[in-house]
Design a protein around this motif. Sequence first.
Motif, PDB file in Angstrom:
ATOM      1  N   THR A  89      58.546  64.957  73.587  1.00 28.47           N
ATOM      2  CA  THR A  89      58.599  63.687  72.889  1.00 28.47           C
ATOM      3  C   THR A  89      57.313  62.930  73.195  1.00 28.47           C
ATOM      4  N   GLY A  90      56.895  62.131  72.267  1.00 22.86           N
ATOM      5  CA  GLY A  90      55.691  61.338  72.459  1.00 22.86           C
ATOM      6  C   GLY A  90      55.009  61.083  71.139  1.00 22.86           C
ATOM      7  N   ARG A  91      53.867  60.473  71.215  1.00 18.17           N
ATOM      8  CA  ARG A  91      53.099  60.151  70.014  1.00 18.17           C
ATOM      9  C   ARG A  91      52.324  61.376  69.541  1.00 18.17           C
ATOM     10  N   THR A  92      52.302  61.579  68.235  1.00 17.32           N
ATOM     11  CA  THR A  92      51.633  62.737  67.638  1.00 17.32           C
ATOM     12  C   THR A  92      50.179  62.818  68.074  1.00 17.32           C
ATOM     13  N   GLU A 145      48.786  61.898  70.720  1.00 13.80           N
ATOM     14  CA  GLU A 145      48.611  62.234  72.135  1.00 13.80           C
ATOM     15  C   GLU A 145      49.022  63.670  72.453  1.00 13.80           C
TER      16      GLU A 145
END
Length: 78
Positions: A3-6, A8
């Motif tokens: 999970t996380g920002r694309t 990053e």
Amino acid sequence: MLTGRTAEIAPWLASHMDVNAIDLSGAPDSLADDLAVAAADNLKRVVRAADRDWTLAPRLDRMFAYLETKTVWHPAGT
């Protein structure tokens, strides 16, 4: 599962040698171009976003980019 920002996470996945394929759906075009270049270093399979008619019945077309067919030889006898 990650999970996380694309912006990053995706560059790491695109350039990582143990990742065999990446689906760029949802990534902005400017980032998707850079990711495709990073994926080319290890011949990673890349699936770009495509216009789809979401009213049609679901199909498995996108999954075919991630499937591998291998021949395994099993020697028999002496």
